[in-house]
Design a protein around this motif. Structure first.
Motif, PDB file in Angstrom:
ATOM      1  N   LEU A 312       0.739  -1.346   0.061  1.00  0.00           N
ATOM      2  CA  LEU A 312       0.062   0.159  -0.110  1.00  0.00           C
ATOM      3  C   LEU A 312       0.784   1.115  -0.056  1.00  0.00           C
ATOM      4  O   LEU A 312       0.556   2.335  -0.845  1.00  0.00           O
ATOM      5  CB  LEU A 312      -1.025   0.006   1.253  1.00  0.00           C
ATOM      6  CG  LEU A 312      -2.156   1.007   1.165  1.00  0.00           C
ATOM      7  CD1 LEU A 312      -3.018   1.062  -0.025  1.00  0.00           C
ATOM      8  CD2 LEU A 312      -3.035   0.721   2.432  1.00  0.00           C
ATOM      9  N   PRO A 313       1.867   1.318   0.763  1.00  0.00           N
ATOM     10  CA  PRO A 313       3.052   2.503   0.942  1.00  0.00           C
ATOM     11  C   PRO A 313       3.422   2.870  -0.767  1.00  0.00           C
ATOM     12  O   PRO A 313       3.456   4.033  -1.163  1.00  0.00           O
ATOM     13  CB  PRO A 313       3.960   2.278   2.050  1.00  0.00           C
ATOM     14  CG  PRO A 313       3.226   1.399   2.791  1.00  0.00           C
ATOM     15  CD  PRO A 313       2.188   0.562   1.988  1.00  0.00           C
ATOM     16  N   SER A 331      -1.867   5.451   4.359  1.00  0.00           N
ATOM     17  CA  SER A 331      -1.811   3.976   4.264  1.00  0.00           C
ATOM     18  C   SER A 331      -2.305   3.314   5.671  1.00  0.00           C
ATOM     19  O   SER A 331      -2.488   2.283   5.591  1.00  0.00           O
ATOM     20  CB  SER A 331      -0.270   3.711   3.953  1.00  0.00           C
ATOM     21  OG  SER A 331       0.112   4.076   2.869  1.00  0.00           O
TER      22      SER A 331
END
Length: 449
Positions: A312-313, A331
């Motif tokens: 996700l990051p 995030s």
């Protein structure tokens, strides 16, 4: 919907044949107080243990964004120019004293995925060891080892990719023992009608650890440099280990400060749940449809969960173009929702069983369906919204939040079908953890949803 039946409470052996079909019905023991109880103290210490565990697991996902020279990935990433820059100018300058590495997307994939190659190895041995010697030391030393290895992450990065991959695999070995060890302890500590609640509290620490570590890692990277991310969380893990060894016992019988009343309540509630069988019934296990349903559910859910947890990051940076500070906060938002959902769903599941007389089978099925179908719908929708930043964050948040229902569904269902079979749990999790191992590695090279 069924109406409450306050005068007809289910037995500790579960109230219907579909809940514990192989166990005898036992008279219900009067519930011991919750406040200051040993079992809830264990739940909260486990909560902070899994908080540390997931902080150690995900901090690299944010730190790696700051460790890598952005010019290295920009040339390779086919999606980097699809979404325009949108962040407001930052008045405080980004600290850039941390060393940068020229790692391409494939190299980053190996670094992020290497953790899971170690993680899968210790699953089955940990269940066996926990069944023989208890889960306290296994869980404690698993987190301690991961914390110590985390402190050496900056040094390993300087030595090169091979050293960092090997170190992350060693961290995975340490974390791989934690869930089997915790399940072994709960098989001796959790009364049946408090099982959803106690396990949801303890495992919700994983989500809160993600919620806190992602933005905190972003802040540390922005104002200090990425090396301090690993030093901070490594030290916190060592402090937790000291408290765990000092305050926790493997069973109620060996706990030094538990009240006699609470001890009797726990032991009497579990008396007809625990089996005297010592050998592993491999053939019945392999033929068990319930076990295979749990395996498939874990595989499906973990594939999505761990892909997002790891990547996700990277998606926030490479596709949505958020800076490191915004990246960490945004995030974390999905996991804040998941954490709240886990806590509330655990309460709801036990209330439905104890006060509304719903069967365990019904509760597990409903919560699993909500926790699987809901996330799938919103995650697929997120792939069709283009560069709408608000909708992207909203859909990912809703998807991950609804996944929290699974903590009171299939996630603890193995304790329903085999209350004394905690050493069998890692086996049922072997295939799911293969998904954890493969999914981050397989998808890191392309962060677009």
């Amino acid at each position: 919907m069924k109406s409450p039946v306050p005068d007809q409470t289910p037995s500790d052996g579960e109230e219907g044949e579909d809940r514990t079909p192989l166990l005898q019905r036992a008279p219900r023991a009067e519930t011991a107080p919750v406040c200051c109880s040993a079992r809830y103290n264990l739940a909260f210490l486990a909560f902070f243990g899994f908080f540390v565990l997931y902080s150690l697991r995900v901090n690299l996902s944010v730190a790696l964004v700051d460790m890598v020279d952005s010019n290295t990935t920009a040339a390779e990433n086919r999606t980097v120019n699809e979404c325009a820059e949108h962040a407001a100018p930052i008045k405080v300058l980004h600290n850039r004293t941390g060393k940068k590495y020229r790692w391409d997307a494939e190299t980053q994939g190996w670094i992020l995925g290497s953790f899971f190659y170690g993680y899968i190895i210790t699953q089955i041995p940990a269940g066996y060891v926990a069944s023989r010697s208890g889960g306290k030391l296994l869980l404690g030393f698993g987190i301690l080892g991961t914390s110590v290895f985390t402190l050496f992450t900056p040094l390993a990065a300087d030595f090169g990719v091979g050293a960092l991959v090997a170190l992350r695999a060693l961290e995975g070995l340490g974390e791989g023992v934690t869930f089997p060890a915790m399940h072994a302890m709960w098989s001796s500590w959790a009364p049946p009608l408090e099982r959803s609640k106690l396990l949801s509290i303890s495992y919700a620490g994983a989500q809160l650890g993600t919620v806190v570590s992602l933005p905190l890692s972003g802040i540390i990277c922005f104002y200090m440099n990425w090396t301090y991310v690993f030093y901070l969380f490594g030290i916190v893990g060592i402090i937790w280990f000291i408290l765990w060894i000092w305050l926790v016992s493997d069973t109620p019988e060996t706990h030094k400060t538990i009240s006699p009343y609470e001890k009797e309540y726990i032991l009497s509630s579990l008396r007809n749940q625990l089996s005297s069988q010592k050998s592993v019934p491999w053939t019945p296990m392999l033929k068990s449809l319930a076990l295979w349903a749990i395996v498939v559910a874990h595989f499906s859910y973990n594939w999505t969960f761990y892909t997002l947890l790891t990547l996700l990051p990277t998606y926030m940076k490479e596709v949505l173009r958020f800076n490191i500070q915004e990246n960490g906060f945004l995030s974390a938002v999905p996991y804040l929702g998941c954490w709240l959902c886990m806590i509330l769903s655990g309460q709801a599941a036990d209330n439905l069983r104890a006060k509304w007389n719903f069967s365990t089978l019904c509760v597990r099925r409903v919560f699993s369906l909500i926790g699987m179908i809901g996330p799938a719908v919103f995650l697929v929708a997120a792939g069709f919204i283009g560069c709408d930043y608000s909708l992207a964050v909203a859909f990912l948040t809703i998807s991950t939040t609804l996944g929290g229902f699974c903590s009171s569904g299939f996630s603890i269902n193995h304790l329903d079908i085999a209350p004394s079979g905690h050493r069998f749990e890692p086996w049922s999790g072997k295939i799911p953890h293969a998904a954890e191992q493969l999914s981050p590695r397989a998808t890191t090279t392309e962060p677009a949803l």
